[in-house]
Design an enzyme around this catalytic site. Structure first.
Site, PDB file in Angstrom:
ATOM      1  N   VAL A 104       0.846  -1.211   0.000  1.00 13.35           N
ATOM      2  CA  VAL A 104       0.000   0.000   0.000  1.00 13.35           C
ATOM      3  C   VAL A 104       0.877   1.256   0.000  1.00 13.35           C
ATOM      4  O   VAL A 104       2.083   1.196   0.258  1.00 13.35           O
ATOM      5  CB  VAL A 104      -0.948   0.013   1.217  1.00 13.35           C
ATOM      6  CG1 VAL A 104      -1.912  -1.170   1.165  1.00 13.35           C
ATOM      7  CG2 VAL A 104      -0.170  -0.001   2.524  1.00 13.35           C
ATOM      8  N   ASN A 105       0.246   2.375  -0.291  1.00 10.90           N
ATOM      9  CA  ASN A 105       0.974   3.647  -0.334  1.00 10.90           C
ATOM     10  C   ASN A 105       1.360   4.115   1.071  1.00 10.90           C
ATOM     11  O   ASN A 105       0.650   3.842   2.039  1.00 10.90           O
ATOM     12  CB  ASN A 105       0.160   4.720  -1.070  1.00 10.90           C
ATOM     13  CG  ASN A 105      -1.333   4.631  -0.812  1.00 10.90           C
ATOM     14  OD1 ASN A 105      -1.862   3.558  -0.574  1.00 10.90           O
ATOM     15  ND2 ASN A 105      -2.000   5.747  -0.829  1.00 10.90           N
ATOM     16  N   THR A 106       2.494   4.803   1.144  1.00 14.61           N
ATOM     17  CA  THR A 106       3.013   5.290   2.428  1.00 14.61           C
ATOM     18  C   THR A 106       3.358   6.782   2.272  1.00 14.61           C
ATOM     19  O   THR A 106       4.533   7.145   2.238  1.00 14.61           O
ATOM     20  CB  THR A 106       4.262   4.493   2.846  1.00 14.61           C
ATOM     21  OG1 THR A 106       5.165   4.439   1.725  1.00 14.61           O
ATOM     22  CG2 THR A 106       3.930   3.092   3.272  1.00 14.61           C
TER      23      THR A 106
ATOM     24  N   PHE B 161      12.820  -2.346  -5.405  1.00 20.73           N
ATOM     25  CA  PHE B 161      13.745  -1.368  -5.983  1.00 20.73           C
ATOM     26  C   PHE B 161      13.411  -1.022  -7.434  1.00 20.73           C
ATOM     27  O   PHE B 161      14.191  -0.345  -8.102  1.00 20.73           O
ATOM     28  CB  PHE B 161      15.186  -1.911  -5.910  1.00 20.73           C
ATOM     29  CG  PHE B 161      15.680  -2.094  -4.498  1.00 20.73           C
ATOM     30  CD1 PHE B 161      16.127  -1.003  -3.761  1.00 20.73           C
ATOM     31  CD2 PHE B 161      15.672  -3.342  -3.892  1.00 20.73           C
ATOM     32  CE1 PHE B 161      16.577  -1.163  -2.446  1.00 20.73           C
ATOM     33  CE2 PHE B 161      16.125  -3.514  -2.581  1.00 20.73           C
ATOM     34  CZ  PHE B 161      16.577  -2.418  -1.860  1.00 20.73           C
TER      35      PHE B 161
ATOM     36  N   CYS C 168       8.388   8.812  -4.753  1.00 16.64           N
ATOM     37  CA  CYS C 168       9.167   8.281  -3.639  1.00 16.64           C
ATOM     38  C   CYS C 168      10.360   9.094  -3.148  1.00 16.64           C
ATOM     39  O   CYS C 168      10.569   9.182  -1.942  1.00 16.64           O
ATOM     40  CB  CYS C 168       9.602   6.868  -3.967  1.00 16.64           C
ATOM     41  SG  CYS C 168       8.171   5.778  -4.083  1.00 16.64           S
TER      42      CYS C 168
HETATM   43  P1  NAD Z   1       0.044   3.343  -5.237  1.00 17.33           P
HETATM   44  O1  NAD Z   1      -0.618   4.507  -4.622  1.00 17.33           O
HETATM   45  O2  NAD Z   1       0.172   3.270  -6.731  1.00 17.33           O
HETATM   46  O3  NAD Z   1      -0.713   2.004  -4.800  1.00 17.33           O
HETATM   47  C1  NAD Z   1      -1.102   1.719  -3.499  1.00 17.33           C
HETATM   48  C2  NAD Z   1      -2.463   1.023  -3.542  1.00 17.33           C
HETATM   49  O4  NAD Z   1      -2.773   0.583  -2.234  1.00 17.33           O
HETATM   50  C3  NAD Z   1      -3.609   1.940  -3.981  1.00 17.33           C
HETATM   51  O5  NAD Z   1      -4.243   1.398  -5.126  1.00 17.33           O
HETATM   52  C4  NAD Z   1      -4.543   1.968  -2.753  1.00 17.33           C
HETATM   53  O6  NAD Z   1      -5.921   2.028  -3.091  1.00 17.33           O
HETATM   54  C5  NAD Z   1      -4.194   0.654  -2.081  1.00 17.33           C
HETATM   55  N1  NAD Z   1      -4.552   0.600  -0.663  1.00 17.33           N
HETATM   56  C6  NAD Z   1      -4.293   1.506   0.319  1.00 17.33           C
HETATM   57  N2  NAD Z   1      -4.759   1.064   1.503  1.00 17.33           N
HETATM   58  C7  NAD Z   1      -5.320  -0.159   1.278  1.00 17.33           C
HETATM   59  C8  NAD Z   1      -5.970  -1.132   2.120  1.00 17.33           C
HETATM   60  N3  NAD Z   1      -6.108  -0.929   3.434  1.00 17.33           N
HETATM   61  N4  NAD Z   1      -6.434  -2.260   1.554  1.00 17.33           N
HETATM   62  C9  NAD Z   1      -6.292  -2.466   0.212  1.00 17.33           C
HETATM   63  N5  NAD Z   1      -5.693  -1.601  -0.622  1.00 17.33           N
HETATM   64  C10 NAD Z   1      -5.199  -0.451  -0.096  1.00 17.33           C
HETATM   65  O7  NAD Z   1       1.473   3.225  -4.562  1.00 17.33           O
HETATM   66  P2  NAD Z   1       2.783   2.555  -5.187  1.00 17.33           P
HETATM   67  O8  NAD Z   1       3.477   3.516  -6.088  1.00 17.33           O
HETATM   68  O9  NAD Z   1       2.441   1.190  -5.684  1.00 17.33           O
HETATM   69  O10 NAD Z   1       3.700   2.457  -3.880  1.00 17.33           O
HETATM   70  C11 NAD Z   1       3.406   1.531  -2.858  1.00 17.33           C
HETATM   71  C12 NAD Z   1       4.593   1.440  -1.921  1.00 17.33           C
HETATM   72  O11 NAD Z   1       5.736   0.957  -2.628  1.00 17.33           O
HETATM   73  C13 NAD Z   1       5.043   2.763  -1.303  1.00 17.33           C
HETATM   74  O12 NAD Z   1       5.489   2.536  -0.001  1.00 17.33           O
HETATM   75  C14 NAD Z   1       6.204   3.194  -2.172  1.00 17.33           C
HETATM   76  O13 NAD Z   1       7.126   4.003  -1.464  1.00 17.33           O
HETATM   77  C15 NAD Z   1       6.837   1.874  -2.521  1.00 17.33           C
HETATM   78  N6  NAD Z   1       7.573   1.854  -3.786  1.00 17.33           N
HETATM   79  C16 NAD Z   1       7.074   2.462  -4.894  1.00 17.33           C
HETATM   80  C17 NAD Z   1       7.762   2.395  -6.107  1.00 17.33           C
HETATM   81  C18 NAD Z   1       7.248   3.043  -7.359  1.00 17.33           C
HETATM   82  O14 NAD Z   1       7.969   3.056  -8.346  1.00 17.33           O
HETATM   83  N7  NAD Z   1       6.050   3.592  -7.387  1.00 17.33           N
HETATM   84  C19 NAD Z   1       8.951   1.649  -6.172  1.00 17.33           C
HETATM   85  C20 NAD Z   1       9.429   1.025  -5.025  1.00 17.33           C
HETATM   86  C21 NAD Z   1       8.726   1.126  -3.831  1.00 17.33           C
HETATM   87  C1  UGA Z   2      13.157   5.387  -8.007  1.00 20.03           C
HETATM   88  C2  UGA Z   2      14.356   4.450  -7.882  1.00 20.03           C
HETATM   89  O1  UGA Z   2      15.143   4.534  -9.068  1.00 20.03           O
HETATM   90  C3  UGA Z   2      13.897   3.010  -7.668  1.00 20.03           C
HETATM   91  O2  UGA Z   2      15.015   2.166  -7.449  1.00 20.03           O
HETATM   92  C4  UGA Z   2      12.975   2.949  -6.455  1.00 20.03           C
HETATM   93  O3  UGA Z   2      12.479   1.639  -6.271  1.00 20.03           O
HETATM   94  C5  UGA Z   2      11.816   3.902  -6.657  1.00 20.03           C
HETATM   95  O4  UGA Z   2      12.322   5.245  -6.866  1.00 20.03           O
HETATM   96  C6  UGA Z   2      10.897   3.993  -5.474  1.00 20.03           C
HETATM   97  O5  UGA Z   2      11.247   3.642  -4.377  1.00 20.03           O
HETATM   98  O6  UGA Z   2       9.794   4.488  -5.755  1.00 20.03           O
HETATM   99  P1  UGA Z   2      11.484   6.055  -9.949  1.00 20.03           P
HETATM  100  O7  UGA Z   2      11.145   7.195  -9.057  1.00 20.03           O
HETATM  101  O8  UGA Z   2      10.388   5.248 -10.507  1.00 20.03           O
HETATM  102  O9  UGA Z   2      12.448   5.024  -9.189  1.00 20.03           O
HETATM  103  O10 UGA Z   2      12.334   6.577 -11.189  1.00 20.03           O
HETATM  104  P2  UGA Z   2      13.863   7.076 -11.360  1.00 20.03           P
HETATM  105  O11 UGA Z   2      14.360   6.530 -12.624  1.00 20.03           O
HETATM  106  O12 UGA Z   2      14.665   6.825 -10.162  1.00 20.03           O
HETATM  107  O13 UGA Z   2      13.677   8.638 -11.554  1.00 20.03           O
HETATM  108  C7  UGA Z   2      13.288   9.476 -10.481  1.00 20.03           C
HETATM  109  C8  UGA Z   2      13.381  10.920 -10.915  1.00 20.03           C
HETATM  110  O14 UGA Z   2      14.738  11.309 -11.068  1.00 20.03           O
HETATM  111  C9  UGA Z   2      12.717  11.209 -12.250  1.00 20.03           C
HETATM  112  O15 UGA Z   2      12.057  12.441 -12.191  1.00 20.03           O
HETATM  113  C10 UGA Z   2      13.876  11.247 -13.215  1.00 20.03           C
HETATM  114  O16 UGA Z   2      13.629  12.008 -14.359  1.00 20.03           O
HETATM  115  C11 UGA Z   2      14.953  11.866 -12.348  1.00 20.03           C
HETATM  116  N1  UGA Z   2      16.319  11.554 -12.798  1.00 20.03           N
HETATM  117  C12 UGA Z   2      16.762  10.265 -12.811  1.00 20.03           C
HETATM  118  C13 UGA Z   2      17.172  12.593 -13.165  1.00 20.03           C
HETATM  119  O17 UGA Z   2      16.779  13.784 -13.144  1.00 20.03           O
HETATM  120  N2  UGA Z   2      18.449  12.285 -13.548  1.00 20.03           N
HETATM  121  C14 UGA Z   2      18.916  11.010 -13.581  1.00 20.03           C
HETATM  122  O18 UGA Z   2      20.105  10.821 -13.948  1.00 20.03           O
HETATM  123  C15 UGA Z   2      18.063   9.988 -13.204  1.00 20.03           C
END
Ligand code: NAD
Ligand code: UGA
Length: 470
Positions: A94-96, A172, A282
């Site tokens: 879930v989202n944080t 990651f 993030c």
């Molecule tokens: P998101 O907002 O896209 O998805 C989260 C989902 O969880 C939503 O669809 C929401 O409706 C659902 N949710 C919330 N509470 C709930 C509940 N009680 N029961 C069921 N569903 C519920 O978020 P995301 O981008 O997938 O990120 C999720 C987590 O992963 C965060 O902690 C984020 O930091 C981490 N993360 C994100 C990325 C990324 O690239 N987006 C990469 C690595 C880690």
């Molecule tokens: C980033 C990390 O790369 C992932 O490893 C991690 O899992 C994720 O966050 C997370 O925890 O959500 P993401 O945010 O999806 O992934 O994308 P990135 O490629 O990291 O880019 C992040 C931002 O930095 C973008 O706006 C991108 O345009 C910018 N960026 C990236 C730069 O401006 N310069 C660079 O050289 C690289």
């Protein structure tokens, strides 16, 4: 409890992490039923859409996996209770978000969705259940989850007692390359204190990931490593962005500097592209959280160090807006400006914390009229992000922004165009076709350093490029 064989997985959260991560597990583990659940029925309906181009997130390679596995061992549902009940392993994805009010507002993580998920697992799980933190969480959150889970071990009359093990398995993946990152991860990190649970998760990954890429640690190291990996990546971007300004001031070229510096194998070539600052859901929230945690432990200098990484990010965006206004004779009031790209990076439709939002809002405050083009972001999403600045076509032409679905038409009558997202289709534009459409003197502001300066200049348009000192 020994040698637990995983047959059924439930993932709470069908977002940018839950969706692709579970799709890839389903792809490699046909023997496991993977159920992705969410409280948002619209999101689930989109995951179940017949037309795969309507999946809730755009990610290259995702459609193919969903097409192949959905309905077989990959399922999307709003039925949280029954899917937790039958699961051997439950992922929390879930989202944080950052807390918006109260203690720690603007910095600390709001763990209400994690807490709600833990309570549901605690209530509905049966027998021994492995709970996996997939969301990015502050160090020590596993203790909170354990406390919630263990507050309810009443088996409801069933023979096998309810029990839990908690693992940290941070994700990651980066958006836009998620499927490739999941197929070929640099490493898989599993933190925990229960060997059987760790082995069960290692076994799942070993269906496609080389065992020596799977790193096992204690819980706190795994939780903290995820925050630190993001902090280090963001730090590199802020570092290179400070140097982009120095290049502009001195006549050096950021691309050459980044290349020369990055060729040192100790430094490495990745994450050295200067641009409009990092966006995405993030980096900002995770570093804010790191600042909060450091302050919590009384480490003021540590907190201040990481806070600077965030400050530089905002500074880069502010200086771009000032520079644009300055180059356009000190005012952009009523001038038409084309915005090329609204997603926070290419190959995603995600706009969370996109630099485009900050830059567009500032330009609108200055009175500019924006025309926005992005190949994947919808008009509806842009309207949400720009808040009250909705399209208003009035007889007095006081509209603030409009959406364009035709790349070349977006330039018609514009005084300037700002390239904010590095979409590949922007790299080879036909400048002799664009130039006659723009009002002269016209400016191109290339915040990503993706355009060929000579071609733009040859077409009679002025160009400014980030980190380019000439
Ligand atoms: P998101 O907002 O896209 O998805 C989260 C989902 O969880 C939503 O669809 C929401 O409706 C659902 N949710 C919330 N509470 C709930 C509940 N009680 N029961 C069921 N569903 C519920 O978020 P995301 O981008 O997938 O990120 C999720 C987590 O992963 C965060 O902690 C984020 O930091 C981490 N993360 C994100 C990325 C990324 O690239 N987006 C990469 C690595 C880690
Ligand atoms: C980033 C990390 O790369 C992932 O490893 C991690 O899992 C994720 O966050 C997370 O925890 O959500 P993401 O945010 O999806 O992934 O994308 P990135 O490629 O990291 O880019 C992040 C931002 O930095 C973008 O706006 C991108 O345009 C910018 N960026 C990236 C730069 O401006 N310069 C660079 O050289 C690289």
């Amino acid at each position: 409890m020994l040698n637990k064989k995983i047959k059924n997985i439930c993932c709470i959260g069908a977002g940018y992490v839950g969706g692709p991560t579970m799709a890839v597990i389903a792809k490699y583990c046909h023997h496991i039923q993977v159920n992705v659940v969410d409280i948002n029925p619209d999101r689930i309906a989109k995951w179940n859409e017949h037309d795969l181009s309507n999946l809730p997130i755009y990610e290259p390679g995702l459609e193919e996996i969903v097409k192949e596995r959905r309905g077989k061992n990959l399922h999307f549902s709003t039925n949280i209770q029954s899917n937790i009940k039958k699961a051997d392993m439950v992922f929390i994805s879930v989202n944080t978000p950052t807390k918006s009010k109260g203690i720690g507002a603007g910095q600390a993580s709001d763990l209400k969705y994690v807490e709600a998920s833990s309570r549901e697992i605690s209530k509905y799980a049966e027998g021994f259940t492995i709970v996996v933190e997939k969301s990015t969480l502050p160090v020590k959150t596993a203790q909170t989850i354990k406390d919630i889970l263990e507050s309810n071990t009443d088996s409801g009359g069933l023979k096998e007692k309810k029990s839990f093990a908690v693992l940290s398995n941070p994700e990651f993946l980066a958006e836009g390359t998620a499927i490739n990152d999941l197929n070929n991860p640099d490493r898989v990190l599993i933190g925990g204190d229960n060997k059987e649970a760790i082995d069960a998760l290692v076994n799942i990954y070993s269906n496609w990931v080389d065992k020596n890429k799977v790193l096992t640690t204690d819980l706190w190291s795994a939780e903290l490593s995820k925050l630190i990996a993001n902090a280090f990546l963001a730090q590199r971007i802020s570092s290179i962005n400070t140097i982009s300004a120095l290049c502009e001031a001195t006549g050096a070229h950021i691309k050459d500097v980044a290349l020369a510096v990055g060729m040192d194998s100790r430094i490495g070539k990745y994450f050295l592209n200067s641009g409009p600052g990092f966006g995405g859901s993030c980096f900002k929230k995770d570093i804010s959280n790191l600042v909060y945690i450091s302050n919590h432990y009384g480490l003021t200098e540590v907190a201040e160090y990481w806070q600077k990484v965030l400050n530089i990010n905002t500074w880069q965006q502010e200086r771009f807006v000032e520079l644009i206004v300055k180059k356009m004779f000190g005012t952009i009031s009523s001038k038409k400006i084309t915005i090329m790209g609204f997603a926070f990076k290419s190959n995603t439709n995600d706009t969370r914390e996109s630099p485009a939002i900050f830059i567009c809002k500032k330009l609108l405050e200055e009175g500019a009229i924006l025309k926005i083009y992005d190949p994947k972001v919808s008009e509806e999403q842009i309207a949400k992000d720009l808040g009250n600045n909705k399209i208003q076509i009035s007889p007095k032409e006081n509209r603030s922004w409009s959406f364009s679905s035709s790349l070349y038409e977006t330039f018609i009558d514009s005084d300037a165009a700002i390239f904010i997202t590095a979409w590949e289709e922007f790299e080879n534009l036909n400048w002799s076709k664009i130039s006659p459409k723009m009002r002269k003197p016209a400016w191109i502001f290339d915040t990503r350093s993706i355009l060929k300066i000579d071609e733009v200049k040859k077409s009679g348009i002025n160009i400014w490029q980030v980190g380019c000192g000439t």
